[in-house]
Write a protein that holds these residues in place. Sequence first.
Motif, mmCIF file in Angstrom:
data_model
loop_
_atom_site.group_PDB
_atom_site.id
_atom_site.type_symbol
_atom_site.label_atom_id
_atom_site.label_comp_id
_atom_site.label_asym_id
_atom_site.label_seq_id
_atom_site.Cartn_x
_atom_site.Cartn_y
_atom_site.Cartn_z
ATOM 1 N N GLU A 101 2.070 -59.744 -35.867
ATOM 2 C CA GLU A 101 3.284 -60.431 -35.831
ATOM 3 C C GLU A 101 4.320 -59.806 -36.086
ATOM 4 O O GLU A 101 5.505 -59.892 -35.373
ATOM 5 C CB GLU A 101 2.926 -61.553 -36.736
ATOM 6 C CG GLU A 101 4.309 -62.652 -36.983
ATOM 7 C CD GLU A 101 4.261 -63.498 -38.063
ATOM 8 O OE1 GLU A 101 4.995 -64.549 -37.992
ATOM 9 O OE2 GLU A 101 3.405 -63.259 -38.798
ATOM 10 N N VAL A 121 7.394 -59.459 -33.415
ATOM 11 C CA VAL A 121 8.585 -59.860 -33.768
ATOM 12 C C VAL A 121 9.660 -58.697 -33.788
ATOM 13 O O VAL A 121 10.749 -59.019 -33.659
ATOM 14 C CB VAL A 121 8.638 -60.548 -35.168
ATOM 15 C CG1 VAL A 121 10.110 -61.079 -35.774
ATOM 16 C CG2 VAL A 121 7.621 -61.873 -35.123
ATOM 17 N N VAL A 165 14.942 -62.869 -30.886
ATOM 18 C CA VAL A 165 14.664 -63.461 -31.971
ATOM 19 C C VAL A 165 15.566 -63.216 -33.092
ATOM 20 O O VAL A 165 16.441 -62.273 -32.956
ATOM 21 C CB VAL A 165 13.227 -63.202 -32.717
ATOM 22 C CG1 VAL A 165 11.852 -63.738 -31.727
ATOM 23 C CG2 VAL A 165 12.970 -61.721 -33.040
#
Length: 772
Positions: free
Chosen positions: A545, A549, A558
Amino acid sequence: MPPIRTRYPMKTQFHQAWMLVLIGSVIFTGCQPTQPFYFKESGDLSLYLDKATDIEYPDVDTHRLEEVQNTEAPFTISDPFEMDESQIWNLTLEEAVADSLKNSKVIRTAGGNAVFRVIPNTTLPSQAIPTTLTVRNDAMPTIYDPALVSSNPQFGVEAALSEFDAQLNFNTNWDRLDRPQNFQTGNPFFLSEFGQNLFTANAELTKKAATGTQFSLRQNNTYDYNNRTSLIYPSSWLANVELEARHPLLRGSGVQVNRVNVMLARIREDVSLADFETNIRNLVSDVEEAYWQLYFAYHNLEAAKIGRDSALVTWRRVRALMDNGTEGGEAEKEAQARQQYFEFVSRTEAALRDLYKAEGSLRYFMGLSATDGRLIRPATEPTDAWVQFDWYDIHDEALVRSPELRRQSWRIKQREIEMITARNQLLPQLDVVGMYRFLGLGDQLISGDRSGRNFNQVNSKAWDVLTEGNYQEYTIGAQFSMPIGFRQELAGVRNVQLQIAREKAVLEDMELEVSHLLTDTVRDLDSNYNLVQSNLNRLIAANKEVDSVQAAYDVGTVTLDLLLDAQRRRSDAQIAYFQSLINYNIAIKDVHMRKGSLLDYNGVYLAEGPWPEKAYFDAQGHARRRSASHFLNYGYTRPGVVSRGPVPQGTITAGMYEEGEIIVDETYSEEGEYIPTPAKSPTSLDAVSLEPPAATQVADGSTQSKSELDWNKLGLTKLVSEVRGKNGASRPIPAGKTQPRRVVESASHESRKNSTPAKTAATPSGWQAAKR
């Protein structure tokens, strides 16, 4: 006649003046002086004490330990944590246990009975160093306790055996009598005044036999000189030799009754040995737990540092954008990134504080200096393999090998032996007595040669007459006594019966508690293993993750808060993984502790310390004398069996599978092809691998998988792995069958080649535990 003049008025005036002086003295000095007046007073009041007690230091000759004398300044979080390799002490778990046993004359534990306490969660306590030794030092266990119980002059075995030692008594008295007699003077048969010099000397040797018979050998000498006119000669010596035996027929008769105190003393020794074993086991348990706590503290600090460094990089990037005035450098985003950075800074400082506490706790249990300029770093890696026990074997083993249960069983045996004495008191006291005496009377006591003169001749010898054997006496009798009702004796029997019932009830509930505690530890073992797998998969996902990200944040798809949350979750996942990993290893240790094999698990052997050389020499001499004598079977006079033999040490632990295997779950298709473990329902806690791992060859010839995470960096073995046979090939699975495969790694800290623990090099002072 001239008038008569009196001097009374003048005398009255004098009395008045004297009274005024006295009244003035009383007024000015008080009714009476508080201190007496001395004409010769030097004024030296060095002997004056103004208090009865004072706090002072005792005059004793003691020496401090080198670990105390050379303690250095402690590490703090204000000091730089980066250290060179010379300041790091790579310590294995075996070395930690061995050093703790070497330095434990006083057995330091965390307090309480480790078997009958629930192990709390492994978060580091605020008070890492227990204060039991400082607060309750009189109750602290030491290696000298079994020797102190054995050498107790009142309740030890030797003290109990001293009841059968021979006793030598010697008494002498000289009496001078000079008293008037209530007789008429002039009577030739009675004296008006009686004078006597009387001397008595008694020597007695007594011995109590194991059957209760009391033997006595006495020699009495009496010298009598008096003024009676009817005597052959005014002074005489009376000598006699007596041999007496008193044997109880009812109360107090028999070897078993008379050796009760010896058996009770022996049981007290066994109880002290059980306590010693319990305390050593608690120490080993605390050392291992402190060791894994320190291991977790290092990785907790590492996780906090990784989070801090990631947050710092993110904050610097946002700050650079803010300084350039570009998009993504808004003030609230900079503050958010800065807040997370200082959050991880505080985590790092708290983790470093906990590391120092954990390192100090391990040093305390090991008996080392609080600080010596080095920082201990665990060199033994925790196991991540599934260790499985056979429930029925370890349950039976826990009920047999638990030192607490063995101690309580000795208490029951103690009450049963006390019942022997209590029931014997219900018998009446019936003793038979026999005494035989040789005596002689003479003008003198003894000489170097025999004169041949008899008792009524001048210069006769009392011992000559005695050894001729002409005068012999004997006594044969019986003595009987019995309380009517036996009220006190019956109460004693009832009291011991209730004590036996109590001790058995306590043992039953202790066994129930051991069963419950073992059940709880087995559940913890299984749940912690599944938590290790779940937290491992959580950590793998958290790393993915963060990478995903971070890449999305770099291209602007993001927001910043998602990246910060991902970094925080990765740090939490890493901490949770190592927390569950050490909990799993502590659970393995707890299972061994509950089932009584923790000392074998750590290779610890208990043995008696060496005796002085004189003791071995005397024991060999006694053995030679017994070997040269004729054997006499007196088994019917021996007491009943007290124990069932020694407790085995260093035996193979029951309930475990074979060594050298690692537990995994594998599934094969009908054709024998390997299929990775699929994701299960939320009720399952197995580790999940979302893609087939790549096989990697390891040192022993088997293969292990390598996931995306760099496990070499973490210093751990692979948990999710593909295990093959010793020759590198997969284990064949019958066609048409799909089965999980479970294998076990041995949960032993010792070498796989040699599992026999070595004996201790103990001190002459008592018992000691040693680590091979």
